[in-house]
Design a protein around this motif. Sequence first.
Motif, PDB file in Angstrom:
ATOM      1  N   VAL A 109       0.785  -1.351  -0.063  1.00 42.15           N
ATOM      2  CA  VAL A 109       0.034   0.138  -0.070  1.00 42.15           C
ATOM      3  C   VAL A 109       0.854   1.393  -0.074  1.00 42.15           C
ATOM      4  O   VAL A 109       0.727   2.253  -0.900  1.00 42.15           O
ATOM      5  N   VAL A 110       1.989   1.279   0.781  1.00 40.84           N
ATOM      6  CA  VAL A 110       2.888   2.590   1.052  1.00 40.84           C
ATOM      7  C   VAL A 110       3.525   2.638  -0.425  1.00 40.84           C
ATOM      8  O   VAL A 110       3.512   3.727  -0.771  1.00 40.84           O
ATOM      9  N   GLY A 114       3.251   5.839  -2.784  1.00 41.35           N
ATOM     10  CA  GLY A 114       4.526   6.535  -3.111  1.00 41.35           C
ATOM     11  C   GLY A 114       4.630   6.812  -4.407  1.00 41.35           C
ATOM     12  O   GLY A 114       5.061   7.856  -4.826  1.00 41.35           O
ATOM     13  N   LEU A 115       4.318   5.470  -5.486  1.00 39.09           N
ATOM     14  CA  LEU A 115       4.647   5.952  -6.646  1.00 39.09           C
ATOM     15  C   LEU A 115       3.531   6.630  -7.370  1.00 39.09           C
ATOM     16  O   LEU A 115       3.870   7.349  -8.052  1.00 39.09           O
ATOM     17  N   ALA A 116       2.475   6.694  -6.711  1.00 38.57           N
ATOM     18  CA  ALA A 116       1.304   7.489  -7.190  1.00 38.57           C
ATOM     19  C   ALA A 116       1.522   9.021  -6.991  1.00 38.57           C
ATOM     20  O   ALA A 116       0.691   9.834  -7.422  1.00 38.57           O
ATOM     21  N   TRP A 117       2.446   9.347  -5.884  1.00 35.93           N
ATOM     22  CA  TRP A 117       2.585  10.532  -5.454  1.00 35.93           C
ATOM     23  C   TRP A 117       3.023  11.527  -6.512  1.00 35.93           C
ATOM     24  O   TRP A 117       3.921  11.533  -7.256  1.00 35.93           O
ATOM     25  N   GLY A 118       2.291  12.705  -6.811  1.00 35.16           N
ATOM     26  CA  GLY A 118       2.629  13.888  -7.673  1.00 35.16           C
ATOM     27  C   GLY A 118       2.338  15.118  -7.205  1.00 35.16           C
ATOM     28  O   GLY A 118       1.967  15.173  -6.101  1.00 35.16           O
TER      29      GLY A 118
ATOM     30  N   ALA B  14      -3.514   3.572   5.915  1.00 32.54           N
ATOM     31  CA  ALA B  14      -2.691   2.357   5.408  1.00 32.54           C
ATOM     32  C   ALA B  14      -2.540   1.410   6.806  1.00 32.54           C
ATOM     33  O   ALA B  14      -2.617   0.375   6.921  1.00 32.54           O
ATOM     34  N   ALA B  15      -2.119   2.176   7.959  1.00 30.49           N
ATOM     35  CA  ALA B  15      -1.994   1.526   9.156  1.00 30.49           C
ATOM     36  C   ALA B  15      -3.345   0.739   9.484  1.00 30.49           C
ATOM     37  O   ALA B  15      -2.986  -0.370  10.014  1.00 30.49           O
ATOM     38  N   LEU B  16      -4.404   1.366   9.522  1.00 32.02           N
ATOM     39  CA  LEU B  16      -5.654   0.774   9.970  1.00 32.02           C
ATOM     40  C   LEU B  16      -5.934  -0.461   8.837  1.00 32.02           C
ATOM     41  O   LEU B  16      -6.278  -1.526   9.453  1.00 32.02           O
ATOM     42  N   PHE B  17      -5.487  -0.334   7.584  1.00 27.69           N
ATOM     43  CA  PHE B  17      -5.764  -1.636   6.668  1.00 27.69           C
ATOM     44  C   PHE B  17      -4.861  -2.536   6.983  1.00 27.69           C
ATOM     45  O   PHE B  17      -5.166  -3.594   7.273  1.00 27.69           O
ATOM     46  N   GLY B  18      -3.457  -2.240   7.457  1.00 24.90           N
ATOM     47  CA  GLY B  18      -2.679  -3.236   8.121  1.00 24.90           C
ATOM     48  C   GLY B  18      -2.749  -3.884   9.252  1.00 24.90           C
ATOM     49  O   GLY B  18      -2.856  -5.098   9.412  1.00 24.90           O
ATOM     50  N   ILE B  19      -3.544  -3.175  10.240  1.00 29.53           N
ATOM     51  CA  ILE B  19      -3.898  -3.750  11.572  1.00 29.53           C
ATOM     52  C   ILE B  19      -5.222  -4.664  11.381  1.00 29.53           C
ATOM     53  O   ILE B  19      -5.225  -5.867  11.811  1.00 29.53           O
ATOM     54  N   GLY B  20      -6.232  -4.370  10.371  1.00 29.81           N
ATOM     55  CA  GLY B  20      -7.293  -5.101  10.069  1.00 29.81           C
ATOM     56  C   GLY B  20      -6.790  -6.507   9.525  1.00 29.81           C
ATOM     57  O   GLY B  20      -7.333  -7.487   9.793  1.00 29.81           O
ATOM     58  N   SER B  21      -5.953  -6.347   8.705  1.00 25.32           N
ATOM     59  CA  SER B  21      -5.472  -7.543   7.832  1.00 25.32           C
ATOM     60  C   SER B  21      -4.592  -8.466   8.905  1.00 25.32           C
ATOM     61  O   SER B  21      -4.918  -9.518   8.588  1.00 25.32           O
ATOM     62  N   LEU B  22      -3.896  -7.963   9.733  1.00 25.80           N
ATOM     63  CA  LEU B  22      -3.327  -8.798  10.748  1.00 25.80           C
ATOM     64  C   LEU B  22      -4.329  -9.456  11.584  1.00 25.80           C
ATOM     65  O   LEU B  22      -4.464 -10.843  11.767  1.00 25.80           O
ATOM     66  N   GLY B  23      -5.343  -8.595  11.863  1.00 23.31           N
ATOM     67  CA  GLY B  23      -6.460  -9.472  12.512  1.00 23.31           C
ATOM     68  C   GLY B  23      -7.157 -10.323  11.792  1.00 23.31           C
ATOM     69  O   GLY B  23      -7.526 -11.515  12.371  1.00 23.31           O
TER      70      GLY B  23
END
Lengths: 175, 102
Positions: A109-110, A114-118, B14-23
């Motif tokens: 996701v990150v 980051g790639l889409a950052w413009g 992104a952190a929320l998505f990661g926490i959720g996928s961990l759960g």
Amino acid sequence: MGNVLVWIVWFLAAGACLGSGIAVVSLTNPFYSALALIGNLASLAVLYLLLAAEFLAAAQVLVYAGAVMVMFVFVIAYLGGRADAPWAGGSPVMQTAAVVAAVALLVEVVVVLGLAWGDDLKDSAEVSDSFGSPAAIGELFLTDHLLAFEITSIVLLVAAIGGVVLGTTHEKGRP
Amino acid sequence: MSGPGVGWYLIVSAALFGIGSLGVMLRRSPLIVLLSLEIMLNGANLALIAFARQLGNLDGQIFALAVMAVAAAEVAIGLGLIVAMARRDMALDVDQASVLRG
């Protein structure tokens, strides 16, 4: 001055959001998990307000923290002690693999972001006061996104029928 | 720019998505898995709304509302399945509910 206040509110809401999210995943009593998720949804509603999404913040509290979580709490109460969810996961290999997969997903996701950052993400657009108001959302729903609106209603109808079918007891066919 | 920019919201998202996928992947109770799924959906919603504000386009908020409706439908079906599992005296463990495995 108002700027500092926005940052303070943002940090409080984001911290509450992440903290309650971790609590949902790590608590063993599903009732406490559900309560933590209500806190998570409420702090997300604060973030939505900061993003000029008043209608969505209200819908978040009413639909999610209200209706959906009431369903959760009812089912947890119905299950009683059976709902307890001790931490015992699969084998250590599976647990490690799950953590690795989750971290990989986060990194993906990150990296994609980051790639889409413009340059167009540097400054946010100027929006009018009616941005995110119920009137603006309703107008879009009934003009540009009418098909999505109708399909959403069909999805909810099918889900309601499915919930009734799943919850019905069949006296004869019951295994 | 008053207040945090879109990047800050995306970090939380992104952190929320990661926490959720961990759960979803670590926990075995279907109830906790459903709750974690809600966290993942909300992480995506936060990104949608942040981009809607950034670009001054309401389409993202419409999409977030559609995600909310789908999440409500998913909870109704998921909880129905959990209640049906409990009625049939099955263990509430997603690892043991593997009859449909090919």
